[in-house]
Design a protein around this motif. Structure first.
Motif, short mmCIF file in Angstrom:
data_model
loop_
_atom_site.label_atom_id
_atom_site.label_comp_id
_atom_site.label_asym_id
_atom_site.label_seq_id
_atom_site.Cartn_x
_atom_site.Cartn_y
_atom_site.Cartn_z
N LYS A 140 14.37 8.51 40.26
CA LYS A 140 14.63 9.30 41.45
C LYS A 140 14.53 8.40 42.68
O LYS A 140 13.68 7.52 42.76
CB LYS A 140 13.62 10.44 41.55
N ARG A 141 15.44 8.64 43.61
CA ARG A 141 15.43 7.80 44.82
C ARG A 141 14.05 7.83 45.47
O ARG A 141 13.50 8.90 45.76
CB ARG A 141 16.49 8.28 45.80
N ASP A 142 13.51 6.63 45.69
CA ASP A 142 12.16 6.48 46.25
C ASP A 142 12.30 5.89 47.65
O ASP A 142 12.46 4.68 47.81
CB ASP A 142 11.34 5.56 45.34
N ALA A 143 12.25 6.75 48.65
CA ALA A 143 12.46 6.31 50.03
C ALA A 143 11.40 5.30 50.46
O ALA A 143 11.70 4.34 51.19
CB ALA A 143 12.47 7.52 50.97
N HIS A 144 10.15 5.51 50.02
CA HIS A 144 9.07 4.60 50.40
C HIS A 144 9.30 3.21 49.79
O HIS A 144 9.19 2.19 50.49
CB HIS A 144 7.73 5.17 49.94
N ALA A 145 9.62 3.17 48.51
CA ALA A 145 9.86 1.89 47.85
C ALA A 145 11.08 1.19 48.44
O ALA A 145 11.08 -0.03 48.65
CB ALA A 145 10.06 2.10 46.34
N LEU A 146 12.12 1.96 48.73
CA LEU A 146 13.33 1.39 49.30
C LEU A 146 13.03 0.80 50.68
O LEU A 146 13.53 -0.29 51.02
CB LEU A 146 14.41 2.46 49.40
N ARG A 147 12.22 1.48 51.46
CA ARG A 147 11.86 0.97 52.79
C ARG A 147 11.07 -0.34 52.69
O ARG A 147 11.33 -1.29 53.43
CB ARG A 147 11.07 2.03 53.56
N ARG A 148 10.12 -0.39 51.76
CA ARG A 148 9.35 -1.63 51.59
C ARG A 148 10.24 -2.77 51.12
O ARG A 148 10.08 -3.92 51.56
CB ARG A 148 8.22 -1.41 50.57
N TRP A 149 11.19 -2.46 50.27
CA TRP A 149 12.13 -3.49 49.80
C TRP A 149 12.98 -4.00 50.97
O TRP A 149 13.14 -5.22 51.14
CB TRP A 149 13.00 -2.88 48.70
N LYS A 150 13.51 -3.11 51.78
CA LYS A 150 14.34 -3.52 52.91
C LYS A 150 13.56 -4.36 53.92
O LYS A 150 14.09 -5.31 54.50
CB LYS A 150 14.90 -2.29 53.63
N GLN A 151 12.29 -4.02 54.11
CA GLN A 151 11.48 -4.70 55.12
C GLN A 151 10.84 -5.98 54.61
O GLN A 151 10.20 -6.69 55.38
CB GLN A 151 10.38 -3.74 55.62
N GLY A 152 11.03 -6.29 53.34
CA GLY A 152 10.38 -7.48 52.80
C GLY A 152 8.89 -7.34 52.69
O GLY A 152 8.13 -8.26 52.99
N LYS A 153 8.45 -6.15 52.24
CA LYS A 153 7.02 -5.88 52.10
C LYS A 153 6.71 -5.34 50.70
O LYS A 153 5.88 -4.45 50.53
CB LYS A 153 6.56 -4.88 53.16
N ALA B 151 10.52 -12.95 50.80
CA ALA B 151 11.10 -14.07 51.56
C ALA B 151 12.61 -13.87 51.72
O ALA B 151 13.17 -14.07 52.80
CB ALA B 151 10.81 -15.39 50.85
N GLY B 152 13.27 -13.46 50.65
CA GLY B 152 14.71 -13.24 50.71
C GLY B 152 15.09 -12.12 51.66
O GLY B 152 16.02 -12.24 52.46
N MET B 153 14.37 -11.01 51.59
CA MET B 153 14.70 -9.87 52.44
C MET B 153 14.43 -10.17 53.91
O MET B 153 15.14 -9.69 54.80
CB MET B 153 13.93 -8.63 51.98
N ARG B 154 13.43 -10.97 54.17
CA ARG B 154 13.15 -11.34 55.56
C ARG B 154 14.17 -12.37 56.07
O ARG B 154 14.55 -12.34 57.25
CB ARG B 154 11.72 -11.86 55.68
N GLU B 155 14.57 -13.27 55.20
CA GLU B 155 15.64 -14.20 55.58
C GLU B 155 16.91 -13.42 55.93
O GLU B 155 17.59 -13.73 56.92
CB GLU B 155 15.94 -15.18 54.45
N LEU B 156 17.22 -12.42 55.13
CA LEU B 156 18.40 -11.60 55.38
C LEU B 156 18.32 -10.93 56.74
O LEU B 156 19.29 -10.95 57.51
CB LEU B 156 18.52 -10.54 54.28
N TRP B 157 17.19 -10.34 57.06
CA TRP B 157 17.05 -9.63 58.33
C TRP B 157 17.14 -10.59 59.51
O TRP B 157 17.70 -10.27 60.56
CB TRP B 157 15.73 -8.88 58.36
N ALA B 158 16.58 -11.79 59.35
CA ALA B 158 16.53 -12.74 60.46
C ALA B 158 17.85 -13.46 60.68
O ALA B 158 18.20 -13.79 61.82
CB ALA B 158 15.42 -13.76 60.21
N THR B 159 18.58 -13.72 59.59
CA THR B 159 19.75 -14.60 59.72
C THR B 159 21.06 -13.96 59.30
O THR B 159 22.12 -14.56 59.49
CB THR B 159 19.56 -15.87 58.86
#
Length: 485
Positions: A316-329, A337-345
């Motif tokens: 089931k879609r997990d909004a909390h997990a998805l948010r942590r994944w997007k934020q690199g947390k 590291a990859g998700m933060r690189e994506l957001w920064a660059t």
């Protein structure tokens, strides 16, 4: 004086531009026109990072045209129906009426909605009595030109590449046509009026990129001078610039595969110890394969290529997990590291793209479309064909895909490809002082983890892997083996 409109889209360059060359050869005057009509691309209109790149790429093209005593003509299309003068067709008809043009030339795009739009535009303009011509500017071969012996589209990369590889060596790029006699549209819009630039802070970190034709050539020069020589191994190391980083330039058509291959061959033509270019050319072949798949199977951005995966039970879609994944947390260092690189660059190393996708689709068992859409909005190289192919490849549902039971272990992967943790330390400052193996698995020392302020893992890698395999076995109706990297 005869006049032709060259309709620029994602072919934002002057060199090796077949539509521009043909129009220049056939007509006295050429009008370079960009029509902004994102509503015609539906849910796959350019995301925020792509809009940033598009703005600067259009500005660069305008600068290039100014060297030829002209300028890029920009028109924001109305969202009303073409029959009412709206859309790309309405904008073209208005430009034709204002300039007296008798021809419209453009280079092909292969996205499903754009294909349908372009065909309608072509038929309408031909019915109006115009000369309409389209060309291939972004691929070595059009997707329909490469097929199996049975005349079927390829579903596996290796035989596709064997076929394509025989066709590319003799393909040289076209020069910038000269002289260019350029015209204008009386009611051209200002580029800033398109409001492409985002207001988000992350756009400030994009200063390492130089969108445009000149920037593409500079990036290719850097690659030829260094990384291409050890590309076969260096491309897997995220802490170093071991890849060409040409993907956004290729997507926006600031450079073509023909130009890239020709320039690399010329660069090493007289060197005794020239590097093997095949590993890199093969990667360009994967890009081509993505467009081949999208052309023949236009549902792949939203539906499983392998229909057997329709029975797979995603969590089931997990909004909390998805948010942590997007934020690199997520608490998984190489993924964060990859998700933060994506957001920064606006970009992420390809090896790491596979790891973040594997965690989302297998350990968290979130549907691959969720990751695909996030990448679409945040990547400067967001390309419908290759974004869909990449996510389906990792998820196991795509053509020539990584088997679902091939679940990447992010710890062993980061130990292998970021042994000293340089990439992790750069993008996850909480772990900058992590000793030894803790930079890859900080949860192994609870005291250190608490001091660092870094989050605990979002999921247990071992048990979530087992849960994913169980779900896969149920969907397949038979036991599945497992491999671990």
């Amino acid at each position: 004086m005869t006049t032709a409109i060259v309709w620029f889209r994602r072919d934002l360059r002057l060199a090796d531009n077949p539509a521009l060359v043909a129009a220049t050869q056939g007509y006295d005057r050429v009008i370079p026109l960009y029509i902004h009509a994102p509503h015609e691309e539906g849910e796959w209109a350019p995301g925020a990072a792509s809009r940033w790149w598009l703005h600067h790429s259009l500005a660069s093209l305008d600068t290039g045209l100014k060297h030829h005593r002209g300028a890029l003509q920009v028109v924001a299309a109305s969202t009303s129906a073409p029959a009412d003068g709206g859309g790309s067709l309405g904008a073209l008809r208005a430009a034709i009426k204002a300039t007296g043009a008798t021809a419209v030339y453009f280079n092909l795009l292969y996205d499903p909605l754009i294909r349908k739009r372009d065909e309608k535009v072509r038929k309408a303009l031909e019915a109006d009595g115009l000369d309409v011509a389209s060309f291939n500017a972004s691929l070595w071969c059009n997707p329909w030109e490469t097929s199996t012996k049975e005349g079927e589209p390829y579903r596996v990369f290796t035989p596709f590449w064997r076929n394509l590889r025989t066709r590319i060596d003799e393909q040289g790029p076209l020069d910038t046509p000269a002289p260019l006699h350029l015209g204008t549209v009386p009611k051209s819009d200002d580029l800033d009026s398109l409001a492409l630039l985002p207001t988000l802070d992350w756009a400030k970190g994009f200063d390492e990129w130089t969108p445009g034709e000149e920037g593409a050539q500079e990036m290719l020069s850097l690659f030829a001078d260094d990384a291409v020589g050890h590309y076969d191994t260096g491309r897997d190391l995220p802490a170093r610039h071991g890849t060409s980083r040409l993907s956004p330039h290729l997507h926006f058509g600031e450079i073509s595969p023909r130009q890239v291959a020709d320039r690399l061959r010329a660069h090493f033509a007289r060197r005794k110890n020239a590097p093997d270019l095949e590993p890199y050319l093969r990667q360009l072949g994967w890009r081509e394969f993505g467009h081949h798949l999208l052309w023949h199977f236009p549902d792949t951005p939203k539906k499983n290529f392998n229909k057997k995966f329709d029975a797979f039970r995603w969590a089931k879609r997990d909004a909390h997990a998805l948010r942590r994944w997007k934020q690199g947390k997520t608490g998984i260092p190489i993924v964060d590291a990859g998700m933060r690189e994506l957001w920064a660059t606006g970009w992420m190393h390809n090896r790491v793209r596979m790891l973040v996708a594997s965690l989302l689709t297998k350990n968290l068992r979130q549907h691959w479309v969720l990751g695909e859409k996030w990448f679409w909005d945040t990547l400067v190289d967001a390309d419908l064909a290759n974004n869909a192919m990449g996510w389906q490849w990792v998820a196991g549902s795509g053509a020539d895909a990584s088997p679902y039971f091939r679940i990447f272990n992010p710890v062993t992967q980061s130990e292998k490809f970021d042994a000293e943790g340089a990439y992790i330390r750069r993008w996850v400052p909480e772990l900058r002082d992590a000793p030894g193996r803790l930079v890859h698995a900080p949860w192994e020392d609870a005291a250190f983890l608490k001091r660092s302020g870094y989050p605990s893992p979002i999921v247990d890698l071992k048990s979530s892997r087992e849960d994913a395999l169980t779900a896969y076995q149920k969907a397949r109706g038979a036991p599945a083996g497992a491999t671990r990297e």
